[in-house]
Design a protein around this motif. Sequence first.
Motif, PDB file in Angstrom:
ATOM      1  N   ASP A  73      24.437 -72.068 145.050  1.00 20.06           N
ATOM      2  CA  ASP A  73      25.376 -72.841 145.982  1.00 20.06           C
ATOM      3  C   ASP A  73      26.207 -73.448 145.220  1.00 20.06           C
ATOM      4  OD1 ASP A  73      26.542 -74.206 147.734  1.00 20.06           O
ATOM      5  OD2 ASP A  73      24.850 -75.281 148.692  1.00 20.06           O
ATOM      6  N   THR A  74      27.424 -73.166 144.948  1.00 21.46           N
ATOM      7  CA  THR A  74      28.301 -73.529 143.928  1.00 21.46           C
ATOM      8  C   THR A  74      29.272 -74.596 144.628  1.00 21.46           C
ATOM      9  OG1 THR A  74      29.809 -71.805 144.698  1.00 21.46           O
ATOM     10  CG2 THR A  74      28.635 -71.519 142.632  1.00 21.46           C
ATOM     11  N   GLY A  75      28.505 -75.880 145.286  1.00 17.13           N
ATOM     12  CA  GLY A  75      29.308 -76.609 145.853  1.00 17.13           C
ATOM     13  C   GLY A  75      29.580 -77.729 144.724  1.00 17.13           C
ATOM     14  N   ALA A  76      30.712 -78.508 144.861  1.00  9.74           N
ATOM     15  CA  ALA A  76      30.980 -79.542 144.065  1.00  9.74           C
ATOM     16  C   ALA A  76      29.810 -80.412 143.551  1.00  9.74           C
ATOM     17  CB  ALA A  76      32.287 -80.226 144.247  1.00  9.74           C
ATOM     18  N   ARG A  77      29.103 -81.061 144.500  1.00 11.92           N
ATOM     19  CA  ARG A  77      28.096 -82.039 144.383  1.00 11.92           C
ATOM     20  C   ARG A  77      26.941 -81.473 143.285  1.00 11.92           C
ATOM     21  NH1 ARG A  77      24.699 -85.586 148.698  1.00 11.92           N
ATOM     22  NH2 ARG A  77      23.639 -86.892 147.496  1.00 11.92           N
ATOM     23  N   ARG A  78      26.729 -80.065 143.605  1.00 14.37           N
ATOM     24  CA  ARG A  78      25.601 -79.601 142.888  1.00 14.37           C
ATOM     25  C   ARG A  78      26.193 -79.331 141.457  1.00 14.37           C
ATOM     26  NH1 ARG A  78      21.426 -74.815 144.788  1.00 14.37           N
ATOM     27  NH2 ARG A  78      21.047 -76.339 146.415  1.00 14.37           N
ATOM     28  N   ARG A  79      27.354 -78.770 141.434  1.00 10.59           N
ATOM     29  CA  ARG A  79      27.735 -78.494 140.091  1.00 10.59           C
ATOM     30  C   ARG A  79      27.752 -79.641 139.178  1.00 10.59           C
ATOM     31  NH1 ARG A  79      33.102 -74.514 140.320  1.00 10.59           N
ATOM     32  NH2 ARG A  79      31.412 -73.189 140.762  1.00 10.59           N
ATOM     33  N   ARG A  80      28.292 -80.949 139.837  1.00 16.76           N
ATOM     34  CA  ARG A  80      28.408 -82.117 139.019  1.00 16.76           C
ATOM     35  C   ARG A  80      26.911 -82.577 138.628  1.00 16.76           C
ATOM     36  NH1 ARG A  80      32.234 -83.753 142.850  1.00 16.76           N
ATOM     37  NH2 ARG A  80      30.616 -84.727 144.134  1.00 16.76           N
ATOM     38  N   THR A  81      25.771 -82.455 139.515  1.00 10.45           N
ATOM     39  CA  THR A  81      24.349 -82.397 139.116  1.00 10.45           C
ATOM     40  C   THR A  81      23.747 -81.497 138.173  1.00 10.45           C
ATOM     41  OG1 THR A  81      24.002 -83.209 141.396  1.00 10.45           O
ATOM     42  CG2 THR A  81      22.084 -82.695 139.975  1.00 10.45           C
ATOM     43  N   ALA A  82      24.346 -80.341 138.032  1.00 12.46           N
ATOM     44  CA  ALA A  82      23.949 -79.373 137.155  1.00 12.46           C
ATOM     45  C   ALA A  82      24.495 -79.516 135.862  1.00 12.46           C
ATOM     46  CB  ALA A  82      24.290 -78.011 137.585  1.00 12.46           C
ATOM     47  N   LEU A  83      25.781 -80.170 135.700  1.00 10.61           N
ATOM     48  CA  LEU A  83      26.327 -80.323 134.340  1.00 10.61           C
ATOM     49  C   LEU A  83      25.712 -81.351 133.680  1.00 10.61           C
ATOM     50  CD1 LEU A  83      30.081 -80.098 135.517  1.00 10.61           C
ATOM     51  CD2 LEU A  83      28.863 -78.574 133.588  1.00 10.61           C
ATOM     52  N   ARG A  84      25.368 -82.477 134.528  1.00  6.32           N
ATOM     53  CA  ARG A  84      24.597 -83.650 134.067  1.00  6.32           C
ATOM     54  C   ARG A  84      23.054 -83.175 133.465  1.00  6.32           C
ATOM     55  NH1 ARG A  84      26.902 -86.690 138.529  1.00  6.32           N
ATOM     56  NH2 ARG A  84      24.898 -86.198 139.717  1.00  6.32           N
ATOM     57  N   LEU A  85      22.390 -82.377 134.251  1.00  2.10           N
ATOM     58  CA  LEU A  85      21.163 -81.927 133.756  1.00  2.10           C
ATOM     59  C   LEU A  85      21.596 -81.114 132.572  1.00  2.10           C
ATOM     60  CD1 LEU A  85      19.396 -80.757 137.120  1.00  2.10           C
ATOM     61  CD2 LEU A  85      18.870 -82.763 135.839  1.00  2.10           C
ATOM     62  N   ILE A  86      22.306 -80.135 132.551  1.00  2.00           N
ATOM     63  CA  ILE A  86      22.653 -79.616 130.997  1.00  2.00           C
ATOM     64  C   ILE A  86      22.908 -80.743 129.937  1.00  2.00           C
ATOM     65  CG2 ILE A  86      23.851 -77.904 129.894  1.00  2.00           C
ATOM     66  CD1 ILE A  86      24.183 -76.418 132.372  1.00  2.00           C
ATOM     67  N   GLY A  87      23.657 -81.589 130.187  1.00  2.43           N
ATOM     68  CA  GLY A  87      23.770 -82.623 129.193  1.00  2.43           C
ATOM     69  C   GLY A  87      22.622 -83.355 128.780  1.00  2.43           C
ATOM     70  N   VAL A  88      21.719 -83.582 129.771  1.00  4.05           N
ATOM     71  CA  VAL A  88      20.251 -84.030 129.427  1.00  4.05           C
ATOM     72  C   VAL A  88      19.463 -83.223 128.577  1.00  4.05           C
ATOM     73  CG1 VAL A  88      18.047 -84.689 130.358  1.00  4.05           C
ATOM     74  CG2 VAL A  88      19.801 -85.453 131.568  1.00  4.05           C
ATOM     75  N   ALA A  89      19.821 -81.749 128.794  1.00  3.79           N
ATOM     76  CA  ALA A  89      19.235 -80.812 127.949  1.00  3.79           C
ATOM     77  C   ALA A  89      19.543 -80.748 126.449  1.00  3.79           C
ATOM     78  CB  ALA A  89      19.304 -79.418 128.310  1.00  3.79           C
ATOM     79  N   PHE A  90      20.919 -81.123 126.334  1.00  2.00           N
ATOM     80  CA  PHE A  90      21.539 -81.166 124.919  1.00  2.00           C
ATOM     81  C   PHE A  90      20.824 -82.498 124.405  1.00  2.00           C
ATOM     82  CE2 PHE A  90      25.129 -78.080 125.972  1.00  2.00           C
ATOM     83  CZ  PHE A  90      25.020 -77.876 124.791  1.00  2.00           C
ATOM     84  N   ALA A  91      20.627 -83.453 125.138  1.00  2.00           N
ATOM     85  CA  ALA A  91      20.431 -84.726 124.663  1.00  2.00           C
ATOM     86  C   ALA A  91      18.941 -84.579 124.067  1.00  2.00           C
ATOM     87  CB  ALA A  91      20.157 -85.902 125.680  1.00  2.00           C
ATOM     88  N   LEU A  92      17.855 -83.910 124.750  1.00  2.88           N
ATOM     89  CA  LEU A  92      16.701 -83.778 124.318  1.00  2.88           C
ATOM     90  C   LEU A  92      16.800 -82.904 123.111  1.00  2.88           C
ATOM     91  CD1 LEU A  92      14.865 -82.980 127.803  1.00  2.88           C
ATOM     92  CD2 LEU A  92      14.670 -84.890 126.263  1.00  2.88           C
ATOM     93  N   LEU A  93      17.574 -81.828 122.961  1.00  2.00           N
ATOM     94  CA  LEU A  93      17.668 -81.089 122.009  1.00  2.00           C
ATOM     95  C   LEU A  93      18.110 -81.699 120.800  1.00  2.00           C
ATOM     96  CD1 LEU A  93      17.656 -78.217 120.703  1.00  2.00           C
ATOM     97  CD2 LEU A  93      19.827 -77.687 121.369  1.00  2.00           C
ATOM     98  N   THR A  94      19.146 -82.724 120.884  1.00  2.00           N
ATOM     99  CA  THR A  94      19.432 -83.621 119.696  1.00  2.00           C
ATOM    100  C   THR A  94      18.189 -84.272 119.300  1.00  2.00           C
ATOM    101  OG1 THR A  94      21.553 -83.806 120.709  1.00  2.00           O
ATOM    102  CG2 THR A  94      21.055 -85.523 119.109  1.00  2.00           C
ATOM    103  N   VAL A  95      17.495 -85.042 119.908  1.00  2.00           N
ATOM    104  CA  VAL A  95      16.350 -85.832 119.639  1.00  2.00           C
ATOM    105  C   VAL A  95      15.191 -84.877 118.845  1.00  2.00           C
ATOM    106  CG1 VAL A  95      14.184 -87.175 120.518  1.00  2.00           C
ATOM    107  CG2 VAL A  95      16.564 -87.432 121.405  1.00  2.00           C
ATOM    108  N   TYR A  96      15.100 -83.831 119.531  1.00  2.00           N
ATOM    109  CA  TYR A  96      13.972 -82.747 118.955  1.00  2.00           C
ATOM    110  C   TYR A  96      14.448 -82.269 117.437  1.00  2.00           C
ATOM    111  CZ  TYR A  96      13.523 -77.727 117.730  1.00  2.00           C
ATOM    112  OH  TYR A  96      13.600 -76.791 117.186  1.00  2.00           O
ATOM    113  N   LEU A  97      15.720 -81.996 117.214  1.00  2.00           N
ATOM    114  CA  LEU A  97      16.282 -81.682 115.974  1.00  2.00           C
ATOM    115  C   LEU A  97      16.088 -82.683 115.251  1.00  2.00           C
ATOM    116  CD1 LEU A  97      19.252 -79.385 117.026  1.00  2.00           C
ATOM    117  CD2 LEU A  97      17.130 -78.478 115.999  1.00  2.00           C
ATOM    118  N   GLY A  98      16.536 -83.827 115.476  1.00  2.00           N
ATOM    119  CA  GLY A  98      16.481 -85.095 114.548  1.00  2.00           C
ATOM    120  C   GLY A  98      15.055 -85.195 114.067  1.00  2.00           C
ATOM    121  N   VAL A  99      14.222 -85.155 115.221  1.00  2.00           N
ATOM    122  CA  VAL A  99      12.710 -85.847 114.677  1.00  2.00           C
ATOM    123  C   VAL A  99      12.274 -84.862 113.773  1.00  2.00           C
ATOM    124  CG1 VAL A  99      10.689 -86.067 115.600  1.00  2.00           C
ATOM    125  CG2 VAL A  99      12.302 -87.209 116.766  1.00  2.00           C
ATOM    126  N   GLN A 100      12.239 -83.380 114.436  1.00  2.00           N
ATOM    127  CA  GLN A 100      11.609 -82.378 113.465  1.00  2.00           C
ATOM    128  C   GLN A 100      12.313 -82.261 112.178  1.00  2.00           C
ATOM    129  OE1 GLN A 100      12.895 -78.349 114.926  1.00  2.00           O
ATOM    130  NE2 GLN A 100      12.157 -77.378 112.866  1.00  2.00           N
TER     131      GLN A 100
END
Length: 207
Positions: A73-100
Motif C-alpha cells: 500500500d504505497t500511501g504517503a504515510r506508510r512510505r514515510r514510516t517505511a523510510l524511518r524504519l529503514i533508517g533504524v536498520a542502518f543505525a543498527l547496522l552502524t552499531v553492529y559494525l562498530g562494536v564487532q
Amino acid sequence: MTPPAAARPADRAGRLLRGGRLLEWATLAWNVVGVVVLATLVAESGSVALAGFGADSLIEIGASAVVLWELADTGARRRRTALRLIGVAFALLTVYLGVQSTVALVTGHHATPSPGGVLWTALTAVVMFGLAAGKRSVGAALRNPVLQTEARVTVVDGLLAVAVLVGLVLDAAAGWWWADPLAGYVLAGYAAREALHLLRPAARPSL
C-alpha cells in the motif's frame, strides 16, 4: 483487441510492483537461508566476522519485510514510516559494525580458516549486488524512494560480504587478522551517513 493507451501505464506499474516484491522476497529468502548457514559456519570456525555477518543478515531480513509491507500500500504515510524504519536498520547496522570491529581489534581475535565462509560470502556478494541493481532500477521506474533506499541497504550487505571475504582470505593467507575490522569501520561510516539522512525529517525524500 488493443488495450486503451491509458491502461498501459497502469499495467506497467503493476508489473514493476510485482518485480519489486519478487526482488524483496528473493532477498528475504537468501538472508533467511544465510542465517542458518552462517550459524553452522560460526560453530565450526569461531569467526567473529561471520557471526557479525549473520547479525547483518537479520537486519536485512527486517529491511526487506518493511519494503514488502510498504509495497502492499504505497500511501504517503506508510512510505514515510517505511523510510524511518529503514533508517533504524542502518543505525543498527552502524552499531553492529562498530562494536564487532572494536571487539575484534581489542581482542586480537584469530578465527579458524573457513573455506565454507569464503564460499558463502563470495556468493552472497554477487547475489546482493545483483539484487541491489534490480531494486534501484525498479525503484527509479516506480519513483519509489523506499525501494531505492532499501537497495542501498542491500549494497551495504554486499560490501560487508566483500569485507568479510577479504578479511577471511587475508587472515588465512597472510595472517592479517586486522583487515576485516578495519573494513568494518569504513562500512560503519557509510551506514551511519545513511541512517542520519533518513532519520532527519528535513533530509528525507519528499513524497
